[in-house]
Design an enzyme around this catalytic site. Structure first.
Site, PDB file in Angstrom:
ATOM      1  N   LYS A  22       0.837  -1.217   0.000  1.00  0.00           N
ATOM      2  CA  LYS A  22       0.000   0.000   0.000  1.00  0.00           C
ATOM      3  C   LYS A  22       0.862   1.254   0.000  1.00  0.00           C
ATOM      4  O   LYS A  22       0.607   2.205  -0.758  1.00  0.00           O
ATOM      5  CB  LYS A  22      -0.898   0.015   1.222  1.00  0.00           C
ATOM      6  CG  LYS A  22      -1.563   1.358   1.501  1.00  0.00           C
ATOM      7  CD  LYS A  22      -2.426   1.387   2.740  1.00  0.00           C
ATOM      8  CE  LYS A  22      -1.667   1.582   4.006  1.00  0.00           C
ATOM      9  NZ  LYS A  22      -1.313   2.987   4.319  1.00  0.00           N
ATOM     10  N   ASN A  23       1.909   1.274   0.827  1.00  0.00           N
ATOM     11  CA  ASN A  23       2.677   2.505   0.996  1.00  0.00           C
ATOM     12  C   ASN A  23       3.643   2.770  -0.143  1.00  0.00           C
ATOM     13  O   ASN A  23       4.185   3.863  -0.259  1.00  0.00           O
ATOM     14  CB  ASN A  23       3.372   2.511   2.349  1.00  0.00           C
ATOM     15  CG  ASN A  23       2.353   2.604   3.481  1.00  0.00           C
ATOM     16  OD1 ASN A  23       1.198   2.943   3.228  1.00  0.00           O
ATOM     17  ND2 ASN A  23       2.754   2.284   4.679  1.00  0.00           N
ATOM     18  N   CYS A 117      -3.625  12.632  12.813  1.00  0.00           N
ATOM     19  CA  CYS A 117      -4.484  11.455  12.674  1.00  0.00           C
ATOM     20  C   CYS A 117      -4.391  10.688  13.980  1.00  0.00           C
ATOM     21  O   CYS A 117      -3.841  11.137  14.959  1.00  0.00           O
ATOM     22  CB  CYS A 117      -4.085  10.627  11.468  1.00  0.00           C
ATOM     23  SG  CYS A 117      -2.732   9.543  11.790  1.00  0.00           S
ATOM     24  N   ARG A 122       1.813  14.314  13.183  1.00  0.00           N
ATOM     25  CA  ARG A 122       2.326  14.075  11.814  1.00  0.00           C
ATOM     26  C   ARG A 122       2.474  15.382  11.019  1.00  0.00           C
ATOM     27  O   ARG A 122       1.768  15.631  10.045  1.00  0.00           O
ATOM     28  CB  ARG A 122       1.416  13.077  11.086  1.00  0.00           C
ATOM     29  CG  ARG A 122       1.362  11.761  11.839  1.00  0.00           C
ATOM     30  CD  ARG A 122       0.477  10.747  11.171  1.00  0.00           C
ATOM     31  NE  ARG A 122       1.170  10.126  10.033  1.00  0.00           N
ATOM     32  CZ  ARG A 122       0.637   9.131   9.334  1.00  0.00           C
ATOM     33  NH1 ARG A 122      -0.557   8.680   9.636  1.00  0.00           N
ATOM     34  NH2 ARG A 122       1.292   8.597   8.324  1.00  0.00           N
ATOM     35  N   ASP A 305       4.836   0.207  11.853  1.00  0.00           N
ATOM     36  CA  ASP A 305       3.537  -0.319  11.403  1.00  0.00           C
ATOM     37  C   ASP A 305       3.309  -1.752  11.839  1.00  0.00           C
ATOM     38  O   ASP A 305       2.226  -2.299  11.618  1.00  0.00           O
ATOM     39  CB  ASP A 305       3.425  -0.235   9.878  1.00  0.00           C
ATOM     40  CG  ASP A 305       3.340   1.200   9.413  1.00  0.00           C
ATOM     41  OD1 ASP A 305       3.488   1.440   8.206  1.00  0.00           O
ATOM     42  OD2 ASP A 305       3.145   2.089  10.272  1.00  0.00           O
ATOM     43  N   ARG A 397      -8.635  -0.010   4.984  1.00  0.00           N
ATOM     44  CA  ARG A 397      -7.787   0.975   4.291  1.00  0.00           C
ATOM     45  C   ARG A 397      -6.524   0.325   3.757  1.00  0.00           C
ATOM     46  O   ARG A 397      -5.960   0.759   2.763  1.00  0.00           O
ATOM     47  CB  ARG A 397      -7.371   2.082   5.267  1.00  0.00           C
ATOM     48  CG  ARG A 397      -8.480   2.971   5.717  1.00  0.00           C
ATOM     49  CD  ARG A 397      -7.967   4.119   6.545  1.00  0.00           C
ATOM     50  NE  ARG A 397      -6.911   4.848   5.814  1.00  0.00           N
ATOM     51  CZ  ARG A 397      -6.337   5.953   6.274  1.00  0.00           C
ATOM     52  NH1 ARG A 397      -6.681   6.435   7.450  1.00  0.00           N
ATOM     53  NH2 ARG A 397      -5.412   6.577   5.576  1.00  0.00           N
TER      54      ARG A 397
HETATM   55  C1  EPZ Z   1       4.499   6.644   6.245  1.00  0.00           C
HETATM   56  O1  EPZ Z   1       3.856   7.713   6.905  1.00  0.00           O
HETATM   57  C2  EPZ Z   1       3.483   5.532   6.199  1.00  0.00           C
HETATM   58  N1  EPZ Z   1       2.313   5.955   5.447  1.00  0.00           N
HETATM   59  C3  EPZ Z   1       3.078   5.131   7.615  1.00  0.00           C
HETATM   60  O2  EPZ Z   1       2.235   3.981   7.502  1.00  0.00           O
HETATM   61  C4  EPZ Z   1       4.321   4.722   8.392  1.00  0.00           C
HETATM   62  O3  EPZ Z   1       3.956   4.460   9.736  1.00  0.00           O
HETATM   63  C5  EPZ Z   1       5.359   5.847   8.358  1.00  0.00           C
HETATM   64  O4  EPZ Z   1       5.647   6.202   6.989  1.00  0.00           O
HETATM   65  C6  EPZ Z   1       6.671   5.444   9.024  1.00  0.00           C
HETATM   66  O5  EPZ Z   1       7.195   4.319   8.375  1.00  0.00           O
HETATM   67  C7  EPZ Z   1       2.399   5.940   4.105  1.00  0.00           C
HETATM   68  O6  EPZ Z   1       3.416   5.599   3.536  1.00  0.00           O
HETATM   69  C8  EPZ Z   1       1.145   6.344   3.361  1.00  0.00           C
HETATM   70  P1  EPZ Z   1       7.006   9.734   8.203  1.00  0.00           P
HETATM   71  P2  EPZ Z   1       4.565   9.176   6.881  1.00  0.00           P
HETATM   72  O7  EPZ Z   1       6.971  11.018   7.451  1.00  0.00           O
HETATM   73  O8  EPZ Z   1       5.278   9.356   5.604  1.00  0.00           O
HETATM   74  C9  EPZ Z   1       7.827  12.930  11.629  1.00  0.00           C
HETATM   75  C10 EPZ Z   1       0.307   2.670   7.745  1.00  0.00           C
HETATM   76  O9  EPZ Z   1      -0.124   2.089   8.747  1.00  0.00           O
HETATM   77  N2  EPZ Z   1       7.749  13.928  10.548  1.00  0.00           N
HETATM   78  O10 EPZ Z   1       8.060   8.744   7.897  1.00  0.00           O
HETATM   79  O11 EPZ Z   1       3.547  10.188   7.265  1.00  0.00           O
HETATM   80  C11 EPZ Z   1       6.484  12.280  11.903  1.00  0.00           C
HETATM   81  O12 EPZ Z   1       5.728  13.055  12.815  1.00  0.00           O
HETATM   82  C12 EPZ Z   1       0.850   4.083   7.882  1.00  0.00           C
HETATM   83  O13 EPZ Z   1       0.363   2.172   6.601  1.00  0.00           O
HETATM   84  C13 EPZ Z   1       8.042  15.261  10.840  1.00  0.00           C
HETATM   85  O14 EPZ Z   1       8.336  15.615  11.977  1.00  0.00           O
HETATM   86  O15 EPZ Z   1       5.600   9.010   8.064  1.00  0.00           O
HETATM   87  C14 EPZ Z   1       6.887  10.946  12.484  1.00  0.00           C
HETATM   88  O16 EPZ Z   1       7.163  11.121  13.854  1.00  0.00           O
HETATM   89  C15 EPZ Z   1       0.666   4.630   9.296  1.00  0.00           C
HETATM   90  N3  EPZ Z   1       7.988  16.179   9.828  1.00  0.00           N
HETATM   91  C16 EPZ Z   1       8.188  10.620  11.760  1.00  0.00           C
HETATM   92  O17 EPZ Z   1       8.652  11.851  11.203  1.00  0.00           O
HETATM   93  C17 EPZ Z   1       7.667  15.823   8.535  1.00  0.00           C
HETATM   94  O18 EPZ Z   1       7.654  16.706   7.649  1.00  0.00           O
HETATM   95  C18 EPZ Z   1       8.038   9.609  10.627  1.00  0.00           C
HETATM   96  O19 EPZ Z   1       7.006  10.076   9.770  1.00  0.00           O
HETATM   97  C19 EPZ Z   1       7.369  14.468   8.268  1.00  0.00           C
HETATM   98  C20 EPZ Z   1       7.427  13.537   9.279  1.00  0.00           C
END
Ligand code: EPZ
Length: 430
Positions: A22-23, A117, A122, A305, A397
């Site tokens: 999915k991701n 969320c 996030r 995840d 989802r």
């Molecule tokens: C992706 O989310 C995935 N979603 C998430 O999967 C997954 O948990 C996550 O990566 C971590 O592997 C999709 O790919 C659609 P991040 P994403 O940006 O990209 C912080 C599922 O269950 N951050 O890697 O939103 C953030 O708050 C979902 O399939 C900032 O601070 O995650 C978090 O603490 C849930 N500033 C950390 O980084 C930013 O600009 C990692 O977030 C971006 C992120």
């Protein structure tokens, strides 16, 4: 509302085929609009998130044709709007991948600000930092993010945090910028590599995906291609832990075992047998699951995840375990739910202290988010008696035909949407 009803206690046995990631699909479907030629994408998981993103892509004027269940053709040549409607980002955050894709192609994009969320606030500050570094003006007002650039120029971007989303969004924006871009402290997940490989199949020039330094040479245009998405690491891991929880014996097929190494390693620590094949992993449960500790980390560490799934199984394993969630600040909401099944878990900050118990009993449950919902199904499959799980739209989802795949392994689970159907289920299983 639809819900799952589950009778626990049956060991899962047999083979299950894993769908596309999915991701990876969400990044790839967005990137597909960056050419005016037709792109064919195979192994697309038929889940709610991909359906909503395809609606968003159609909403801006691209042509989308579902070839068959898991294959789709996209042609971005007819796009007539750079503004993605709020209704889509409200449904899935990943609509924000269209920010980078449209900015890269048209040098302008507008998407509604994603809210927080269920698992955390996030923020998207790293996405914005990267767009600005490439020369885009980024304006946030009235709940919208608007990006615009006369031209995008390659830059050296250092992410303050490892971010999957920011890495994917910036690969898309930078691949059609002028000159060279370096992304430092980039995310290394398998789905990052898949999106990079897809962009390269369209004619981009991206090197180093899968490491923490990604080098991109901008190109002026991208062309059509046919591409197949990698298997879903998290769907595979979910079934691996379901096999362990039910003391079963499951072959998880159509996977890349290397992507599952951190998951396999934890299952072995917990006493399971894990046998790797070329494109499958066999998990044989053990009668006495053992405790262990785990900390979620960016790939190749243990995936966040998979945190709810391992925690639920540790809660039914002998001894004390500690689970530390280092990525998101609110990913333990399922603990209140499994406590009602008999689990003994205490959460303090980003750490769960787990005292394993010998049995769970079935209960009425509510899925708090996607992966926590899947973890509750694992708990219900292992519990004595019957459980009902509400809010399963979260689970839908990210898991295609979740209940059908579980039934294929001998699990007793039905999707119902009335009390009458629940009674029928209870009569049927006796
Ligand atoms: C992706 O989310 C995935 N979603 C998430 O999967 C997954 O948990 C996550 O990566 C971590 O592997 C999709 O790919 C659609 P991040 P994403 O940006 O990209 C912080 C599922 O269950 N951050 O890697 O939103 C953030 O708050 C979902 O399939 C900032 O601070 O995650 C978090 O603490 C849930 N500033 C950390 O980084 C930013 O600009 C990692 O977030 C971006 C992120």
């Amino acid at each position: 509302m639809e819900q799952y009803v589950v009778k626990g206690g049956t060991p899962l046995k047999g083979e299950v085929s894993i769908g596309g990631a999915k991701n990876a699909a969400l990044g790839i479907l967005a990137a597909a609009i960056m050419t005016d030629e037709t792109v064919t994408i195979e192994n697309v998981p038929n889940v709610r998130d991909t359906k909503v993103l395809l609606q968003a892509i159609e909403g801006i004027g691209a042509k989308v044709k579902r070839v068959y269940n898991n294959s789709v053709q996209i042609n971005g040549g007819s796009i007539c709007d750079i503004n993605v409607d709020y209704e889509y980002i409200k449904k899935i955050r990943a609509s924000y991948y269209l920010l980078g894709a449209l900015l890269g192609k048209y040098k302008e994009s507008q998407v509604a600000l994603p809210g927080g969320c269920n698992i955390g606030s996030r923020p998207i500050d790293q996405h914005i930092k990267g767009f600005k570094a490439l020369g885009a003006e980024v304006d946030i007002s009235y709940g919208m993010i608007h990006t615009k650039a006369d031209k995008l120029v390659g830059s050296h971007i250092y992410f303050d945090v490892v971010s999957v989303g920011a890495t994917i969004n910036l690969m898309m924006a930078a691949c059609m910028a002028e000159g060279n871009t370096i992304l430092e402290n980039a995310a290394k997940e398998p789905h990052i590599v898949d999106v990079a490989n897809f962009l390269n199949a369209m004619g981009a020039n991206i090197k180093g995906a899968g490491t923490d330094v990604i080098r991109i040479k901008g190109v002026s245009r991208l062309h059509g291609c046919t591409y197949s998405i990698i298997p879903d690491q998290i769907e595979a891991g979910t079934f691996m832990f379901a096999a362990a929880a039910t003391h079963g014996d499951v072959i998880v097929k159509d996977v890349i075992p290397k992507h599952l190494e951190s998951i396999s390693a934890k299952l072995i620590e917990m006493g399971c047998t894990v046998i790797e094949g070329d494109d499958c992993v066999r998990v044989i449960g053990t009668d006495e699951l053992k405790c262990t500790n785990v900390k979620t980390l960016p790939y190749p560490g243990f995936p966040t995840d998979m945190q709810p799934q391992i925690s639920v199984v540790l809660a039914m394993s002998e001894g004390s375990s500690i689970v530390t969630e280092s990525i998101f600040e609110n990913r333990f909401k399922y603990v209140d739910e499994i406590s009602r099944m008999g689990a003994n878990v205490k959460v303090e900050g980003n750490t769960a202290y787990i005292e394993g118990v010998s049995r769970f009993t079935g209960a009425q449950l509510s899925a708090p988010d996607l992966r926590a919902g899947a973890a509750l199904v694992i708990a219900a499959l292992a519990a004595d008696g019957i459980s009902q799980i509400e809010d399963i739209e979260y689970i839908q989802r990210g898991y295609e035909d979740f209940e059908g795949k579980i039934r294929g392994l001998g699990g007793i689970i039905e999707k119902v949407d009335s009390d009458r159907e629940i009674q029928k289920f209870k009569l049927k299983i006796g």
